[in-house]
Structures are given as structure tokens and as C-alpha cells.
Write a protein that holds these residues in place. Sequence first.
Motif, PDB file in Angstrom:
ATOM      1  N   HIS A  32     -32.045  12.706  61.030  1.00 37.83           N
ATOM      2  CA  HIS A  32     -32.051  12.157  59.674  1.00 37.83           C
ATOM      3  C   HIS A  32     -30.707  11.485  59.376  1.00 37.83           C
ATOM      4  O   HIS A  32     -30.669  10.368  58.856  1.00 37.83           O
ATOM      5  CB  HIS A  32     -32.329  13.274  58.655  1.00 37.83           C
ATOM      6  CG  HIS A  32     -32.081  12.888  57.237  1.00 37.83           C
ATOM      7  ND1 HIS A  32     -32.934  12.085  56.528  1.00 37.83           N
ATOM      8  CD2 HIS A  32     -31.048  13.190  56.396  1.00 37.83           C
ATOM      9  CE1 HIS A  32     -32.453  11.896  55.317  1.00 37.83           C
ATOM     10  NE2 HIS A  32     -31.311  12.569  55.201  1.00 37.83           N
ATOM     11  N   GLN A  33     -29.627  12.151  59.708  1.00 36.64           N
ATOM     12  CA  GLN A  33     -28.291  11.598  59.471  1.00 36.64           C
ATOM     13  C   GLN A  33     -28.067  10.355  60.332  1.00 36.64           C
ATOM     14  O   GLN A  33     -27.510   9.365  59.877  1.00 36.64           O
ATOM     15  CB  GLN A  33     -27.212  12.643  59.773  1.00 36.64           C
ATOM     16  CG  GLN A  33     -27.172  13.780  58.776  1.00 36.64           C
ATOM     17  CD  GLN A  33     -26.739  13.321  57.404  1.00 36.64           C
ATOM     18  OE1 GLN A  33     -27.489  12.657  56.694  1.00 36.64           O
ATOM     19  NE2 GLN A  33     -25.532  13.677  57.019  1.00 36.64           N
ATOM     20  N   ARG A  34     -28.513  10.414  61.602  1.00 34.82           N
ATOM     21  CA  ARG A  34     -28.363   9.270  62.496  1.00 34.82           C
ATOM     22  C   ARG A  34     -29.116   8.063  61.935  1.00 34.82           C
ATOM     23  O   ARG A  34     -28.607   6.940  61.931  1.00 34.82           O
ATOM     24  CB  ARG A  34     -28.885   9.623  63.887  1.00 34.82           C
ATOM     25  CG  ARG A  34     -28.699   8.500  64.890  1.00 34.82           C
ATOM     26  CD  ARG A  34     -29.132   8.907  66.287  1.00 34.82           C
ATOM     27  NE  ARG A  34     -28.164   9.856  66.830  1.00 34.82           N
ATOM     28  CZ  ARG A  34     -28.487  11.007  67.424  1.00 34.82           C
ATOM     29  NH1 ARG A  34     -29.737  11.347  67.570  1.00 34.82           N
ATOM     30  NH2 ARG A  34     -27.550  11.801  67.880  1.00 34.82           N
ATOM     31  N   LYS A  35     -30.315   8.299  61.426  1.00 33.20           N
ATOM     32  CA  LYS A  35     -31.118   7.216  60.856  1.00 33.20           C
ATOM     33  C   LYS A  35     -30.437   6.641  59.614  1.00 33.20           C
ATOM     34  O   LYS A  35     -30.386   5.426  59.419  1.00 33.20           O
ATOM     35  CB  LYS A  35     -32.510   7.737  60.502  1.00 33.20           C
ATOM     36  CG  LYS A  35     -33.495   6.680  60.151  1.00 33.20           C
ATOM     37  CD  LYS A  35     -34.874   7.294  59.953  1.00 33.20           C
ATOM     38  CE  LYS A  35     -35.921   6.216  59.771  1.00 33.20           C
ATOM     39  NZ  LYS A  35     -37.260   6.760  59.653  1.00 33.20           N
ATOM     40  N   ALA A  36     -29.897   7.521  58.777  1.00 32.79           N
ATOM     41  CA  ALA A  36     -29.198   7.066  57.569  1.00 32.79           C
ATOM     42  C   ALA A  36     -27.979   6.228  57.942  1.00 32.79           C
ATOM     43  O   ALA A  36     -27.715   5.180  57.335  1.00 32.79           O
ATOM     44  CB  ALA A  36     -28.784   8.261  56.714  1.00 32.79           C
ATOM     45  N   VAL A  37     -27.246   6.670  58.954  1.00 35.72           N
ATOM     46  CA  VAL A  37     -26.062   5.921  59.409  1.00 35.72           C
ATOM     47  C   VAL A  37     -26.491   4.570  59.968  1.00 35.72           C
ATOM     48  O   VAL A  37     -25.873   3.538  59.684  1.00 35.72           O
ATOM     49  CB  VAL A  37     -25.261   6.736  60.453  1.00 35.72           C
ATOM     50  CG1 VAL A  37     -24.226   5.869  61.156  1.00 35.72           C
ATOM     51  CG2 VAL A  37     -24.590   7.929  59.782  1.00 35.72           C
ATOM     52  N   GLN A  38     -27.570   4.544  60.744  1.00 38.79           N
ATOM     53  CA  GLN A  38     -28.063   3.288  61.309  1.00 38.79           C
ATOM     54  C   GLN A  38     -28.464   2.318  60.198  1.00 38.79           C
ATOM     55  O   GLN A  38     -28.172   1.122  60.276  1.00 38.79           O
ATOM     56  CB  GLN A  38     -29.258   3.555  62.250  1.00 38.79           C
ATOM     57  CG  GLN A  38     -29.753   2.316  62.948  1.00 38.79           C
ATOM     58  CD  GLN A  38     -28.699   1.665  63.841  1.00 38.79           C
ATOM     59  OE1 GLN A  38     -27.908   2.339  64.482  1.00 38.79           O
ATOM     60  NE2 GLN A  38     -28.687   0.346  63.868  1.00 38.79           N
ATOM     61  N   GLU A  39     -29.124   2.819  59.159  1.00 37.38           N
ATOM     62  CA  GLU A  39     -29.506   1.973  58.028  1.00 37.38           C
ATOM     63  C   GLU A  39     -28.269   1.400  57.340  1.00 37.38           C
ATOM     64  O   GLU A  39     -28.248   0.230  56.961  1.00 37.38           O
ATOM     65  CB  GLU A  39     -30.358   2.762  57.034  1.00 37.38           C
ATOM     66  CG  GLU A  39     -31.755   3.056  57.537  1.00 37.38           C
ATOM     67  CD  GLU A  39     -32.531   4.000  56.620  1.00 37.38           C
ATOM     68  OE1 GLU A  39     -31.980   4.419  55.560  1.00 37.38           O
ATOM     69  OE2 GLU A  39     -33.671   4.334  56.968  1.00 37.38           O
ATOM     70  N   GLN A  40     -27.241   2.234  57.194  1.00 33.23           N
ATOM     71  CA  GLN A  40     -26.003   1.756  56.583  1.00 33.23           C
ATOM     72  C   GLN A  40     -25.336   0.696  57.450  1.00 33.23           C
ATOM     73  O   GLN A  40     -24.811  -0.298  56.945  1.00 33.23           O
ATOM     74  CB  GLN A  40     -25.046   2.923  56.328  1.00 33.23           C
ATOM     75  CG  GLN A  40     -25.509   3.838  55.217  1.00 33.23           C
ATOM     76  CD  GLN A  40     -24.593   5.043  55.049  1.00 33.23           C
ATOM     77  OE1 GLN A  40     -23.786   5.355  55.919  1.00 33.23           O
ATOM     78  NE2 GLN A  40     -24.725   5.711  53.919  1.00 33.23           N
ATOM     79  N   ILE A  41     -25.375   0.886  58.760  1.00 33.59           N
ATOM     80  CA  ILE A  41     -24.796  -0.103  59.679  1.00 33.59           C
ATOM     81  C   ILE A  41     -25.537  -1.425  59.549  1.00 33.59           C
ATOM     82  O   ILE A  41     -24.916  -2.495  59.470  1.00 33.59           O
ATOM     83  CB  ILE A  41     -24.824   0.416  61.133  1.00 33.59           C
ATOM     84  CG1 ILE A  41     -23.799   1.540  61.304  1.00 33.59           C
ATOM     85  CG2 ILE A  41     -24.556  -0.715  62.127  1.00 33.59           C
ATOM     86  CD1 ILE A  41     -23.895   2.261  62.633  1.00 33.59           C
ATOM     87  N   GLU A  42     -26.864  -1.371  59.525  1.00 31.52           N
ATOM     88  CA  GLU A  42     -27.663  -2.592  59.380  1.00 31.52           C
ATOM     89  C   GLU A  42     -27.368  -3.280  58.052  1.00 31.52           C
ATOM     90  O   GLU A  42     -27.257  -4.510  57.992  1.00 31.52           O
ATOM     91  CB  GLU A  42     -29.153  -2.272  59.509  1.00 31.52           C
ATOM     92  CG  GLU A  42     -29.548  -1.892  60.932  1.00 31.52           C
ATOM     93  CD  GLU A  42     -30.969  -1.360  61.029  1.00 31.52           C
ATOM     94  OE1 GLU A  42     -31.719  -1.391  60.025  1.00 31.52           O
ATOM     95  OE2 GLU A  42     -31.337  -0.886  62.125  1.00 31.52           O
TER      96      GLU A  42
END
Length: 124
Positions: free
Chosen positions: A43-53
Motif C-alpha cells: 500500500h505504501q509502495r503504491k502510494a509512493v509510486q502515485e506521488q512519483i507519477e
Amino acid sequence: DMHTGQKLEFFCETCDSLCCRTCILQWHESHSYKLPAGALVEHQRKAVQEQIEELHAVAERLLERHTQLSQAAKDLEQDVENWESNIDKWKTELADAIQARREQLKQEIDQFLASHQESSQQKR
């Protein structure tokens, strides 16, 4: 941040943050928390990826805007150069026109004075 050196062993679901054991006991005791499991990490990895995008999209928009502003600045500089050139040209033209008018007026005055002197001498 508060307890440096301690592992962030828990995830406070209420605050949506990782916490150390001391923080859980002191500030998050009544909150909903659990040990960070694989799903939480995902969940955290996905949230970080969304922020990066999102940051990449913002960076692209900023780069495009920077390009537009750079071009606008170049255009403005060219406009300023053109106006300065026009002003210099107009200044020269105006100075030339003033000089020509001055010479014309001087000739008219000289002619008037000569004519006046001639008329004065004829009266004598």
C-alpha cells in the motif's frame, strides 16, 4: 523522527504513518495500528509510486511553462531592442527636423532684417 535509532515497527492506521514502539505507547495507544505487513508495505509502495507519477507530471508542466516563459522573455527582449532602435531613429529624425527648422527660421530672420534695413535706407 522523535526517537532516532528505533525501528518503525508499527503502522498507525489512524494517522497513516509508521511509528516506533515508544510512539505507539505514548501517542498512538488509542489509535488503530498493526505491524507493517506485506499488504501495508505494498500500500505504501503504491502510494509512493502515485506521488512519483504526480511529481513527474508536475515536472513536465513546469518544464513546459519554463520553456514558454523563456520564449516570452526572449520576445520581450527583442521588443525592447526594437523600441530602443525606433526611439534612437526618432530622436535623430527629430533633431534633424529641429536643426532644419532652425536654419529655415534663421534665413527668414536674416531676410526680414535685410529687407527691413533696405526699407530703412530707402526712407532716408
